[in-house]
Design a protein around this motif. Sequence first.
Motif, PDB file in Angstrom:
ATOM      1  N   GLU A  97       0.815  -1.219   0.000  1.00  0.00           N
ATOM      2  CA  GLU A  97       0.000   0.000   0.000  1.00  0.00           C
ATOM      3  C   GLU A  97       0.849   1.270   0.000  1.00  0.00           C
ATOM      4  O   GLU A  97       0.555   2.237  -0.706  1.00  0.00           O
ATOM      5  CB  GLU A  97      -0.920   0.021   1.220  1.00  0.00           C
ATOM      6  N   ILE A  98       1.922   1.267   0.812  1.00  0.00           N
ATOM      7  CA  ILE A  98       2.789   2.435   0.941  1.00  0.00           C
ATOM      8  C   ILE A  98       4.214   1.987   0.628  1.00  0.00           C
ATOM      9  O   ILE A  98       4.916   1.470   1.504  1.00  0.00           O
ATOM     10  CB  ILE A  98       2.720   3.034   2.363  1.00  0.00           C
ATOM     11  N   PRO A  99       4.665   2.148  -0.609  1.00  0.00           N
ATOM     12  CA  PRO A  99       5.980   1.628  -1.008  1.00  0.00           C
ATOM     13  C   PRO A  99       7.119   2.256  -0.206  1.00  0.00           C
ATOM     14  O   PRO A  99       7.128   3.477   0.001  1.00  0.00           O
ATOM     15  CB  PRO A  99       6.070   1.990  -2.488  1.00  0.00           C
ATOM     16  N   PRO A 100       8.064   1.455   0.231  1.00  0.00           N
ATOM     17  CA  PRO A 100       9.252   1.967   0.927  1.00  0.00           C
ATOM     18  C   PRO A 100      10.380   2.203  -0.080  1.00  0.00           C
ATOM     19  O   PRO A 100      10.235   1.915  -1.268  1.00  0.00           O
ATOM     20  CB  PRO A 100       9.604   0.809   1.856  1.00  0.00           C
ATOM     21  N   GLY A 101      11.502   2.689   0.443  1.00  0.00           N
ATOM     22  CA  GLY A 101      12.685   2.742  -0.406  1.00  0.00           C
ATOM     23  C   GLY A 101      13.199   1.349  -0.709  1.00  0.00           C
ATOM     24  O   GLY A 101      13.693   1.068  -1.804  1.00  0.00           O
ATOM     25  N   GLY A 102      13.086   0.455   0.260  1.00  0.00           N
ATOM     26  CA  GLY A 102      13.513  -0.927   0.084  1.00  0.00           C
ATOM     27  C   GLY A 102      12.857  -1.807   1.131  1.00  0.00           C
ATOM     28  O   GLY A 102      12.376  -1.310   2.165  1.00  0.00           O
ATOM     29  N   LEU A 103      12.836  -3.102   0.872  1.00  0.00           N
ATOM     30  CA  LEU A 103      12.152  -4.066   1.735  1.00  0.00           C
ATOM     31  C   LEU A 103      13.094  -5.226   2.016  1.00  0.00           C
ATOM     32  O   LEU A 103      13.565  -5.891   1.086  1.00  0.00           O
ATOM     33  CB  LEU A 103      10.891  -4.564   1.029  1.00  0.00           C
ATOM     34  N   LEU A 104      13.398  -5.461   3.298  1.00  0.00           N
ATOM     35  CA  LEU A 104      14.225  -6.613   3.663  1.00  0.00           C
ATOM     36  C   LEU A 104      13.382  -7.575   4.484  1.00  0.00           C
ATOM     37  O   LEU A 104      12.821  -7.203   5.517  1.00  0.00           O
ATOM     38  CB  LEU A 104      15.468  -6.204   4.450  1.00  0.00           C
ATOM     39  N   ALA A 132      26.405 -10.935   8.132  1.00  0.00           N
ATOM     40  CA  ALA A 132      25.805 -11.093   6.800  1.00  0.00           C
ATOM     41  C   ALA A 132      24.476 -10.358   6.713  1.00  0.00           C
ATOM     42  O   ALA A 132      24.160  -9.729   5.689  1.00  0.00           O
ATOM     43  CB  ALA A 132      25.624 -12.576   6.480  1.00  0.00           C
ATOM     44  N   LEU A 133      23.698 -10.425   7.774  1.00  0.00           N
ATOM     45  CA  LEU A 133      22.422  -9.717   7.803  1.00  0.00           C
ATOM     46  C   LEU A 133      22.637  -8.209   7.746  1.00  0.00           C
ATOM     47  O   LEU A 133      21.995  -7.495   6.964  1.00  0.00           O
ATOM     48  CB  LEU A 133      21.652 -10.092   9.067  1.00  0.00           C
ATOM     49  N   VAL A 134      23.535  -7.719   8.579  1.00  0.00           N
ATOM     50  CA  VAL A 134      23.799  -6.278   8.616  1.00  0.00           C
ATOM     51  C   VAL A 134      24.309  -5.798   7.260  1.00  0.00           C
ATOM     52  O   VAL A 134      23.884  -4.747   6.759  1.00  0.00           O
ATOM     53  CB  VAL A 134      24.805  -5.951   9.737  1.00  0.00           C
ATOM     54  N   ALA A 135      25.209  -6.566   6.648  1.00  0.00           N
ATOM     55  CA  ALA A 135      25.724  -6.190   5.331  1.00  0.00           C
ATOM     56  C   ALA A 135      24.613  -6.119   4.296  1.00  0.00           C
ATOM     57  O   ALA A 135      24.615  -5.241   3.420  1.00  0.00           O
ATOM     58  CB  ALA A 135      26.797  -7.187   4.889  1.00  0.00           C
ATOM     59  N   ALA A 136      23.624  -7.015   4.407  1.00  0.00           N
ATOM     60  CA  ALA A 136      22.497  -7.005   3.470  1.00  0.00           C
ATOM     61  C   ALA A 136      21.661  -5.743   3.643  1.00  0.00           C
ATOM     62  O   ALA A 136      21.216  -5.134   2.660  1.00  0.00           O
ATOM     63  CB  ALA A 136      21.643  -8.249   3.675  1.00  0.00           C
ATOM     64  N   VAL A 137      21.432  -5.334   4.892  1.00  0.00           N
ATOM     65  CA  VAL A 137      20.669  -4.112   5.151  1.00  0.00           C
ATOM     66  C   VAL A 137      21.421  -2.898   4.611  1.00  0.00           C
ATOM     67  O   VAL A 137      20.849  -2.027   3.947  1.00  0.00           O
ATOM     68  CB  VAL A 137      20.390  -3.945   6.657  1.00  0.00           C
ATOM     69  N   VAL A 138      22.723  -2.838   4.872  1.00  0.00           N
ATOM     70  CA  VAL A 138      23.529  -1.701   4.427  1.00  0.00           C
ATOM     71  C   VAL A 138      23.579  -1.630   2.900  1.00  0.00           C
ATOM     72  O   VAL A 138      23.454  -0.539   2.316  1.00  0.00           O
ATOM     73  CB  VAL A 138      24.952  -1.795   5.012  1.00  0.00           C
ATOM     74  N   GLU A 139      23.713  -2.765   2.257  1.00  0.00           N
ATOM     75  CA  GLU A 139      23.745  -2.776   0.787  1.00  0.00           C
ATOM     76  C   GLU A 139      22.425  -2.264   0.213  1.00  0.00           C
ATOM     77  O   GLU A 139      22.408  -1.488  -0.750  1.00  0.00           O
ATOM     78  CB  GLU A 139      24.025  -4.194   0.284  1.00  0.00           C
ATOM     79  N   LEU A 140      21.317  -2.688   0.800  1.00  0.00           N
ATOM     80  CA  LEU A 140      20.018  -2.219   0.335  1.00  0.00           C
ATOM     81  C   LEU A 140      19.867  -0.723   0.607  1.00  0.00           C
ATOM     82  O   LEU A 140      19.345   0.027  -0.242  1.00  0.00           O
ATOM     83  CB  LEU A 140      18.906  -3.010   1.034  1.00  0.00           C
ATOM     84  N   ALA A 141      20.335  -0.268   1.771  1.00  0.00           N
ATOM     85  CA  ALA A 141      20.262   1.161   2.089  1.00  0.00           C
ATOM     86  C   ALA A 141      21.083   1.989   1.113  1.00  0.00           C
ATOM     87  O   ALA A 141      20.652   3.073   0.680  1.00  0.00           O
ATOM     88  CB  ALA A 141      20.756   1.389   3.516  1.00  0.00           C
ATOM     89  N   ASP A 142      22.235   1.494   0.733  1.00  0.00           N
ATOM     90  CA  ASP A 142      23.081   2.227  -0.219  1.00  0.00           C
ATOM     91  C   ASP A 142      22.395   2.328  -1.574  1.00  0.00           C
ATOM     92  O   ASP A 142      22.497   3.372  -2.243  1.00  0.00           O
ATOM     93  CB  ASP A 142      24.439   1.523  -0.364  1.00  0.00           C
ATOM     94  N   GLN A 143      21.710   1.271  -1.990  1.00  0.00           N
ATOM     95  CA  GLN A 143      20.972   1.342  -3.257  1.00  0.00           C
ATOM     96  C   GLN A 143      19.869   2.378  -3.185  1.00  0.00           C
ATOM     97  O   GLN A 143      19.673   3.162  -4.121  1.00  0.00           O
ATOM     98  CB  GLN A 143      20.378  -0.021  -3.623  1.00  0.00           C
ATOM     99  N   VAL A 144      19.172   2.408  -2.052  1.00  0.00           N
ATOM    100  CA  VAL A 144      18.104   3.394  -1.877  1.00  0.00           C
ATOM    101  C   VAL A 144      18.674   4.805  -1.907  1.00  0.00           C
ATOM    102  O   VAL A 144      18.124   5.716  -2.530  1.00  0.00           O
ATOM    103  CB  VAL A 144      17.349   3.131  -0.564  1.00  0.00           C
ATOM    104  N   ALA A 145      19.815   4.998  -1.235  1.00  0.00           N
ATOM    105  CA  ALA A 145      20.433   6.315  -1.193  1.00  0.00           C
ATOM    106  C   ALA A 145      20.845   6.797  -2.589  1.00  0.00           C
ATOM    107  O   ALA A 145      20.758   7.989  -2.893  1.00  0.00           O
ATOM    108  CB  ALA A 145      21.644   6.291  -0.271  1.00  0.00           C
ATOM    109  N   ARG A 146      21.280   5.881  -3.434  1.00  0.00           N
ATOM    110  CA  ARG A 146      21.703   6.249  -4.787  1.00  0.00           C
ATOM    111  C   ARG A 146      20.539   6.610  -5.679  1.00  0.00           C
ATOM    112  O   ARG A 146      20.688   7.388  -6.630  1.00  0.00           O
ATOM    113  CB  ARG A 146      22.498   5.095  -5.423  1.00  0.00           C
ATOM    114  N   THR A 147      19.368   6.025  -5.399  1.00  0.00           N
ATOM    115  CA  THR A 147      18.250   6.194  -6.334  1.00  0.00           C
ATOM    116  C   THR A 147      17.171   7.143  -5.842  1.00  0.00           C
ATOM    117  O   THR A 147      16.240   7.449  -6.579  1.00  0.00           O
ATOM    118  CB  THR A 147      17.612   4.839  -6.630  1.00  0.00           C
ATOM    119  N   SER A 148      17.280   7.590  -4.576  1.00  0.00           N
ATOM    120  CA  SER A 148      16.221   8.463  -4.042  1.00  0.00           C
ATOM    121  C   SER A 148      16.669   9.903  -3.997  1.00  0.00           C
ATOM    122  O   SER A 148      17.812  10.231  -4.202  1.00  0.00           O
ATOM    123  CB  SER A 148      15.820   7.982  -2.655  1.00  0.00           C
TER     124      SER A 148
END
Length: 273
Positions: A161-168, A257-273
């Motif tokens: 319903e309310i799209p986020p920058g990313g979903l983990l 590994a989990l933290v790295a996955a969150v950070v990688e997704l956050a970096d993608q969001v930061a580049r595209t938002s």
Amino acid sequence: MVRFAVVVAAVVLLVLAVIWGFQRRLIYLPDTAAVASAATVLPGARDVVLEADDGVRLGAWLMPAGEPDRGIAVLVANGNAGNRASRAPLARVLAAEGLTVLLFDYRGYGGNAGGPSERGFARDVRAAQRYLVHQAGLPPGRILYYGESLGAAVVTELAAEIPPGGLLLRSPFVDLAAVGRAHYPFLPVSLLLRDEYPLADQLGTVRAPVTVVFGADDSIVPPEQSRTVAAAAPMLKNLIEIPGADHNDPVLGHGPALVAAVVELADQVARTS
């Protein structure tokens, strides 16, 4: 023989009626005690109060980002057990990576009023998202939704319903009935459930980058269900299987590994938002 069959049928119906009435006590395992202040459990965080649209007030902690601040917030939706205090280690390591983190408890958890339900949790997670946008001042596109197990279904419904920058999604299941059938194959689970959480179906409508993380030895959510969820994501960014990890192992809660996955997704969001 007829009398015996009638007795057996009556017993079966009684058992099913009991399961119907008490199923939420089997699904939801809240720690109902009030949670200590943020300063006691998560130094640097502050206590905040969220309000759902039906008036239920929810305890929460906001952990500010460390430096350098990435300008991204992580909305954490818990699984079905405990309370936000057990997610403090996750907030701590994510904040150290420059991410703001919001931890909150659902209704019926952590001293909050009300009782757990799918509809109630949908209201609760919307209160968390509204807080980040309207009180913390973050644009919706710079918020990551992070869902743990049952919480993965909660944030997926929100994301539809309310799209986020990313979903983990950490240890996600296809839907609640699929998990029930895995553990209770002798019961008509689909017919009995009051809460459904159709995660995989709802994920198919989400237009945001998705990362799925799961444990190879998960004894609660079968790993093949997490793989099926990943396959349902229109914008799958990453699928990470952590070898040897069970559902509640710390490596899945706040491991590298989990933290790295969150950070990688956050970096993608930061580049595209």
